[in-house]
Enzyme design. Structure first.
Site, short mmCIF file in Angstrom:
data_model
loop_
_atom_site.label_atom_id
_atom_site.label_comp_id
_atom_site.label_asym_id
_atom_site.label_seq_id
_atom_site.Cartn_x
_atom_site.Cartn_y
_atom_site.Cartn_z
N HIS A 99 -17.59 41.94 79.03
CA HIS A 99 -18.81 42.51 78.45
C HIS A 99 -18.71 44.02 78.33
CE1 HIS A 99 -21.97 39.08 78.86
NE2 HIS A 99 -20.79 38.59 78.58
N ASP A 102 -15.85 51.31 78.95
CA ASP A 102 -16.24 52.66 79.36
C ASP A 102 -17.23 52.66 80.50
OD1 ASP A 102 -18.48 51.70 78.15
OD2 ASP A 102 -18.86 53.47 76.92
N HIS A 131 -12.92 30.85 81.26
CA HIS A 131 -13.97 29.89 81.60
C HIS A 131 -13.43 28.79 82.52
CE1 HIS A 131 -16.83 31.08 78.04
NE2 HIS A 131 -16.73 32.01 78.98
N ASP A 152 -15.76 24.48 84.05
CA ASP A 152 -14.54 23.68 84.20
C ASP A 152 -14.76 22.78 85.42
OD1 ASP A 152 -12.02 22.66 84.31
OD2 ASP A 152 -11.05 24.51 84.96
C1 HEM Z 1 -17.17 33.86 72.23
C2 HEM Z 1 -16.88 34.32 73.41
C3 HEM Z 1 -17.63 33.96 74.68
C4 HEM Z 1 -18.83 33.35 74.83
C5 HEM Z 1 -19.77 32.84 73.77
C6 HEM Z 1 -19.07 33.27 76.25
C7 HEM Z 1 -20.21 32.75 76.80
C8 HEM Z 1 -20.46 32.65 78.14
C9 HEM Z 1 -21.68 32.15 78.72
C10 HEM Z 1 -22.90 31.67 77.94
C11 HEM Z 1 -21.54 32.16 80.06
C12 HEM Z 1 -22.54 31.67 81.10
C13 HEM Z 1 -23.44 32.77 81.58
C14 HEM Z 1 -24.53 32.18 82.47
O1 HEM Z 1 -25.41 31.50 81.94
O2 HEM Z 1 -24.48 32.39 83.70
C15 HEM Z 1 -20.23 32.68 80.33
C16 HEM Z 1 -19.71 32.85 81.58
C17 HEM Z 1 -18.47 33.40 81.82
N1 HEM Z 1 -17.64 33.97 80.90
FE1 HEM Z 1 -17.78 33.83 78.93
N2 HEM Z 1 -18.01 33.80 76.93
C18 HEM Z 1 -17.11 34.25 76.01
C19 HEM Z 1 -15.92 34.90 76.25
C20 HEM Z 1 -15.46 35.22 77.50
C21 HEM Z 1 -14.30 36.03 77.76
C22 HEM Z 1 -13.41 36.64 76.70
C23 HEM Z 1 -14.19 36.11 79.11
C24 HEM Z 1 -13.17 36.85 79.95
C25 HEM Z 1 -12.14 37.53 79.51
C26 HEM Z 1 -15.27 35.34 79.69
C27 HEM Z 1 -15.48 35.12 81.02
C28 HEM Z 1 -16.54 34.42 81.56
C29 HEM Z 1 -16.64 34.08 82.97
C30 HEM Z 1 -15.58 34.34 84.03
C31 HEM Z 1 -17.88 33.46 83.14
C32 HEM Z 1 -18.49 32.94 84.44
C33 HEM Z 1 -19.49 33.94 84.98
C34 HEM Z 1 -20.13 33.53 86.29
O3 HEM Z 1 -19.81 32.48 86.85
O4 HEM Z 1 -20.97 34.30 86.79
N3 HEM Z 1 -16.03 34.83 78.68
N4 HEM Z 1 -19.61 32.98 79.16
#
Ligand code: HEM
Ligand code: NAG
Ligand code: NAG
Ligand code: NAG
Ligand code: NAG
Ligand code: NAG
Length: 337
Positions: A74, A82, A199, A254
């Site tokens: 993010h 930054d 993810h 997962d």
């Molecule tokens: C189109 C791109 C992406 C979408 C739409 C997306 C969407 C999301 C959403 C909706 C969540 C759940 C947030 C919540 O409700 O707690 C999430 C969690 C997460 N995302 Fe993504 N994500 C994207 C790309 C990425 C990328 C590029 C990374 C890392 C390089 C990433 C790493 C993570 C991780 C590690 C979580 C887990 C966070 C937690 O457990 O607190 N995501 N993402």
């Protein structure tokens, strides 16, 4: 760091960065760059301190590992890596006030690491670099790869909530949308499918995928690309209506392996269509689908780990502030308005 397993690529990057560093020093016209070991001279314990703090932080709360990996994504996608994700606004107009923040956690962890570094090397290590190092350590401490993280970013002091709304793809994105969001940041289809493997760890709130279960096209239907058995499980966890029980529920992206950084994410996406439409969208493009299939069948994660390291280093270069741009603050989450 006795468990350290540096993949050859990370070593190559470290060597390349050192060579570039020497050349840059020799040439007055050379531009500043990120380097592995940027703090070697000014704060040699920086990476060790971040690692030790991360070890303690994740011991106290293992769920912060995925959150801190996500924070680097993010931060990088909104106005560049930054550190501006940490800034606060009294008017509620900072990145951290935007919709995608709703579930972001780990601000206190970054501030804790920053405070420790301020006592040891005042005004030296940027918040953006701490976020990048914390993300790398979070992956490693989730049994993922170790890689040489580039440092030398400086911190921005501007934050605009709308940038977060505009630059982060929503979870109902299709593959065309996803490619657009990522190509703006110079990231390729390969980078997308590799980075989405993040993810493999972490959880999501129901609201990010509820539409797939109950009202996919607006006709009270279910997303046909979602495996029926998986959809049934998700409907049990996430009731139709927002609020009440389903509001706080967190669902692993997962399932069964939500704390381990491994290839099972790709097997999960292939078998079920994934938790978000954006995860499932990897199956709707020949190149990204091919990679998912290959990794779902791979007998070793080595190739994936090398690809992941390269993609993270690349993402970590997004629109960085170097040299005389930006600043290094004593506190990351200062109020800017
Ligand atoms: C189109 C791109 C992406 C979408 C739409 C997306 C969407 C999301 C959403 C909706 C969540 C759940 C947030 C919540 O409700 O707690 C999430 C969690 C997460 N995302 Fe993504 N994500 C994207 C790309 C990425 C990328 C590029 C990374 C890392 C390089 C990433 C790493 C993570 C991780 C590690 C979580 C887990 C966070 C937690 O457990 O607190 N995501 N993402
Ligand atoms: C910092 O030290 C590490 C380990 O010796 C080395 O790999 C890296 O290239 C060095 N970086 C700089 C910028 O001096
Ligand atoms: C996220 O944004 C919302 C809405 O502006 C705000 O109320 C909330 O405090 C923010 N969350 C964090 C952790 O800053
Ligand atoms: C289902 O989606 C349609 C179209 O987006 C919307 O008008 C309707 O209110 C939704 N129904 C429910 C129960 O959420
Ligand atoms: C992966 O394995 C499955 C089943 O074992 C097989 O059907 C599929 O063709 C394999 N895919 C690749 C890319 O090797
Ligand atoms: C932001 O940083 C710039 C230097 O990069 C500085 O000139 C400016 O005064 C700072 N603004 C605020 C609000 O701190």
């Amino acid at each position: 760091m006795s468990r350290e397993r540096r993949p050859p690529l990370a070593l190559a990057l470290a060597v390349a960065a050192a060579v570039v560093g020497v050349l840059a020093a020799a040439s007055p016209r050379a531009e500043a760059e990120l380097q592995v070991g940027f703090y070697n001279a000014t704060c040699p314990i920086a990476e060790g301190v971040v690692f030790a703090e991360m070890h303690a932080i994740l011991h106290e709360d293992p769920t912060l590992a995925p959150s801190l990996l996500r924070m680097h994504y993010h931060d990088c996608f909104v106005q560049g890596c930054d550190g501006s994700i940490m800034l606060r606004s009294r008017r509620g107009t900072a990145e951290r006030d935007a919709t995608p923040n709703r579930s972001m956690r780990g601000y206190d962890a970054i501030e804790r690491i920053k405070a420790r570094l301020e006592t040891l090397c005042p005004l030296t290590v940027s918040c953006a670099d701490i976020i990048a190092m914390a993300a790398r350590d979070a992956v490693y401490l989730s049994k993922g790869p170790w890689y040489g993280v580039e440092t030398g970013r400086r911190d921005g002091n501007v934050t605009v909530a709308e940038y977060a709304e505009n630059d982060l793809a929503p979870p109902d994105s299709n593959i065309v949308d996803v490619k657009t969001f990522f190509s703006v940041k110079s990231l390729t289809a390969k980078d997308i499918v590799v980075l989405f493997g993040s993810h493999s760890i972490g959880t999501s709130h129901c609201e990010a995928f509820r539409k797939r279960l109950y009202n996919f096209t607006g006709a009270m239907d279910q997303d046909p690309s979602l495996d029926a058995g998986y959809a049934r499980q998700l409907r049990k966890l996430c009731p139709r209506r927002h609020g009440g029980r389903g509001r706080r529920t967190k669902v692993p992206m997962d399932p069964g392996s939500g704390f381990t950084f491994d290839l099972s994410y790709y097997r999960h996406v292939l078998a079920t269509g994934g938790l978000f439409q954006s995860d499932g969208s990897l199956l709707h493009d020949a190149a990204t689908r091919g990679y998912v299939e290959r990794m779902a069948n791979a007998s070793s994660p080595d190739e994936y780990y090398q690809d992941f390291a390269a993609a993270m280093v690349k993402m970590g270069r997004t629109d960085v502030l170097l040299d005389s741009l930006g600043e290094v603050r004593a506190t990351c989450g200062v109020f800017v308005d």
